[in-house]
Design an enzyme around this catalytic site. Structure first.
Site, PDB file in Angstrom:
ATOM      1  N   CYS B  95      57.392  59.675  40.910  1.00 54.90           N
ATOM      2  CA  CYS B  95      57.017  59.246  42.187  1.00 54.90           C
ATOM      3  C   CYS B  95      55.632  59.435  42.229  1.00 54.90           C
ATOM      4  O   CYS B  95      54.707  58.816  41.705  1.00 54.90           O
ATOM      5  CB  CYS B  95      57.693  60.266  43.258  1.00 54.90           C
ATOM      6  SG  CYS B  95      59.405  59.967  43.364  1.00 54.90           S
ATOM      7  N   HIS B 195      63.892  59.153  42.006  1.00 50.93           N
ATOM      8  CA  HIS B 195      64.180  60.640  42.496  1.00 50.93           C
ATOM      9  C   HIS B 195      65.767  60.635  42.716  1.00 50.93           C
ATOM     10  O   HIS B 195      66.485  59.510  42.448  1.00 50.93           O
ATOM     11  CB  HIS B 195      63.289  61.199  43.330  1.00 50.93           C
ATOM     12  CG  HIS B 195      63.296  60.681  44.709  1.00 50.93           C
ATOM     13  ND1 HIS B 195      62.722  59.438  45.224  1.00 50.93           N
ATOM     14  CD2 HIS B 195      64.308  60.803  45.854  1.00 50.93           C
ATOM     15  CE1 HIS B 195      62.976  59.093  46.316  1.00 50.93           C
ATOM     16  NE2 HIS B 195      63.887  59.855  46.553  1.00 50.93           N
TER      17      HIS B 195
END
Lengths: 470, 246
Positions: B95, B195
């Site tokens: 991320c 994620h």
């Protein structure tokens, strides 16, 4: 308005839940300013409650206090906490006889800025900001800046009741930083907090959100933290420090999943209450409710007894008997809430039978990664048997597998009904089964329990507020 | 006993998407094989001693925290990470960490946050967030496997000639929602928006990275197979979700 009410009846007749938001949504389509106008008709105005966690329970506690003071309350139902749900309640209130004199609304934290701007609440209770569904609400910071903007728009007709123990909430209300005194033309501010350090955490939990001082950016210390990042905070640099709250719980006793007892000092005298709703988080909710009730003009001597009669909102400490076992429903929908649920369950003695239910629907958040931010670890050595269910049961199973739970103790049963049966069958007669569901999983589990006659359907569960035509 | 030494970059600031799940997976999968993960936090101001770590992990943070981290990465970590990458230590960036591992991030307001150039990618904020379950076909060490996760990012990341995509999007948005690529890899530096966290449902990816780290630690033995039935079931469920919600 007749059209909107009919829509509500239709929604219920079609079995689409309680029709708790549909009439409001229809009315908003027909007349966009209807809620603003309907709210102005309430002689005692509106009390609004918002937070990441505790909205429903706190609103119910406040409702009990207002009812004890003979106020006729119109309230929205649990979960129907967007503008449409509030509007539905206002609509139903406008048709009630006798007319309600005060509105009491729990408001979704993201919907709050619009609702507060429209309804100009006399009392606005802001309790906490925790990390929640990132895919829905975005980062905590986005929400914080929306709240800040909203608070900037409030005038002196509003009493803002804020949690002094939550650094973010207090500073958003314009207090808590060195020299901050709030705007002279701004809202009157009343603070509340909990002072009983026997509930101190050794350290803030993993998912603690407010780690930096919002006044200067330096590291924030907790001396100590009691719940998540909430407690006696102090900035390591600029001198910002948690002030002495106006309404403060001096002592809190926790009685497992049965309830709490607390003693709260207020400017109007001491309030003692014994409340059949469990957990330290509910001591915070009760303290907020006391501060809110006082701000709404409820005499202090009525508050303690009123809180004693309040009952758990559905799925929040609610209990149901099934096949000789006692199910305890403890909603766990985000890291902070789940941490407190785990803490509450750990108050119970002996080996634990636990049912965890993880869904990933819109109301739960599609992103289930939050379960990795929950500190489930303290449960591991107490779990006798863990049953896991829900849309994302396997994700939860991985959470416990990698936490190190003995695989023999873990049973994955994705569908809710068979999972409830398995959890009950796996527990000895008379035992408690602690059920930790996300929001829609809780609704699903309740549906199963309603089918079996163990609990009542929730839209009939209208102890607070008007029951409309349900 | 072989030990993998992990440098966990900014665990306090860069942990917004449950990054500790990734660390837990690395630790347990070594432990179940009689090996060990030693985790050391690398905070702001800390330097990276040469040869001290066999792998690194950099997660995602809130915007406010990422600015502080970007500065510190450039000042105290960039040199050590580049050296470690050259020596074959895997670096896993997720991320926000993925964005900072690239050339940089240009925000909605035009402001620029420089990255440290471990990956030849650059990121510019888009008008909307790309959010949802995601499935990709990832390729590592010449093998292609299905990898699942959840993505939630405003940044549109584009690859330069020095990196290839970690995988091709089967369902979801990926790097920019346009070119079908997701993540980036260059040598043993991996960046991805996935994620969920990334590793619990993708044990293959975890094991490839652990294999690289063990190699860096001087251990040649291959990793033993583990029983990954739960992981497989969770991956299948996530794949179903990604298909349905599109």
């Amino acid at each position: 308005m007749t059209i909107a009410r009919t829509a509500g009846r239709l929604s219920r007749a079609l079995g689409r839940g309680g029709g708790t938001s549909v009439p409001g949504a229809v009315l908003l389509r027909l007349d966009e300013t209807a809620p603003d106008r309907l709210a102005r008709r309430l002689p005692d105005g509106v009390v609004a409650v918002s937070a990441t966690n505790g909205k429903t329970t706190t609103a119910r506690m406040l409702g009990a206090c207002l009812a004890a003071a003979d106020r006729r309350v119109v309230a929205n139902r649990a979960g129907a906490n967007l503008l449409s749900g509030v509007t539905t309640a206002l609509l139903e209130g406008s048709a009630a006889s006798p007319r309600p004199d005060i509105g009491l609304f729990e408001v979704d934290e993201a919907a709050l800025p619009e609702v507060a701007t429209r309804l100009s609440p006399r009392v606005l209770v802001l309790m906490n900001l925790f990390r929640d569904q990132l895919d829905r609400y975005g980062e905590l910071e986005c929400l914080a800046s929306l709240w800040h903007e909203m608070i900037e728009g409030l005038g002196p007709d509003t009493t803002l009741v804020v949690n002094a123990d939550d650094h973010a909430v207090l500073t958003l209300a314009g207090l808590g930083c060195p020299g901050a005194e709030g705007r002279p033309d701004g809202p009157r501010v009343v603070t509340f907090g909990v002072d009983d350090t026997s509930h101190a955490l050794a350290e803030p939990p993993h998912a603690a959100d407010a780690t930096r001082c919002r006044c200067c950016g330096a590291e924030l210390r907790h001396e100590p933290a009691l719940l998540g990042h909430m407690g006696r905070w102090r900035c390591s640099s600029c001198g910002a420090v948690r002030p002495e709250p106006d309404v403060v719980a001096r002592s809190v006793a926790l009685d497992g999943v049965a309830g709490i007892e607390l003693s709260v000092d207020t400017p109007a005298g001491r309030v003692d209450a014994s409340i059949p709703i469990p957990g330290l988080h509910n001591a915070y909710n009760a303290t907020a409710a006391i501060a809110g009730a006082l701000a709404a003009g409820v005499p202090s001597e009525l508050i303690g007894p009123a809180l004693g009669t309040s009952v758990a909102a559905f799925g929040r400490g609610e209990q149901a008997a099934l096949s000789g076992r006692q199910l305890v429903l403890l909603l766990a929908k985000n890291p902070a809430g789940a941490n407190e649920t785990v803490r509450t369950v750990l108050l119970e003695p002996g080996r634990l039978h636990v049912l965890v239910a993880l869904n990933d629907r819109t109301a739960d958040g599609h992103d289930v990664s939050w379960i990795w931010d929950v500190d489930y670890e303290p449960l591991l050595e107490r779990i006798e048997r863990l049953t896991i269910c829900g849309d994302r049961a396997h994700d939860m199973a991985l959470r416990f597998r990698y936490a190190g739970l003995d695989p023999e103790r873990m049973h994955v049963v994705p569908d809710l009904a068979p999972a409830i049966d398995a959890a009950v069958a796996g527990a000895p007669e008379g035992a408690r089964v602690y059920v930790l569901p996300t929001y829609t999983a809780m609704l699903g589990i309740r549906e199963v329990l309603v089918d079996r006659g163990a609990v009542e359907a929730f839209w009939r569960d209208g102890a607070d507020g008007l029951d409309g035509d349900g | 006993m072989s030990v993998v030494r992990l440098g966990h970059l900014y665990p306090r600031q860069m942990n917004i998407y449950a990054d500790r799940g990734n660390i837990a997976v690395l630790a347990r999968r070594l432990e179940w094989r009689g090996l060990r993960l030693d985790v050391e936090s690398l905070e702001t101001g800390d330097a990276i001693a040469p040869g001290r770590f066999d792998m690194f992990y950099l997660g995602g943070g809130q915007d406010r925290d990422q600015e502080v981290v970007a500065e510190d990465l450039a000042a105290h970590k960039a040199e050590g990470l580049h050296r470690a990458a050259q020596e074959g230590a895997p670096i896993l960036c997720v991320c926000g960490g993925y964005q900072l591992a690239g050339a940089g991030y240009t925000g909605q307001d035009g402001g620029r946050m420089p990255g440290i150039g471990l990956l030849d990618v650059d990121t510019v904020a888009g008008p909307t967030r790309l959010i949802g379950d995601i499935v990709i076909d990832a390729e590592l060490d010449g093998e292609r496997r299905r990898v699942v996760g959840f993505e939630n990012h405003a940044g549109r990341t584009r690859l330069g000639p020095g990196a290839r995509a970690l995988g091709q999007v089967v369902a979801g948005h990926g790097n920019n929602g346009e070119d079908g690529g997701e993540g980036a890899i260059s040598g043993r530096v991996i960046g991805t928006y996935l994620h969920g966290p990334l590793l619990p449902k993708n044990p293959w990816l975890a094991d490839v990275v652990l294999g690289w780290a063990l190699e860096h630690a001087g251990s040649a033995q291959p990793l033993a197979q583990l029983d990954d039935q739960l992981e497989t079931a969770a991956r299948e469920r996530a794949t179903e979700r990604a298909g349905k919600r599109r």
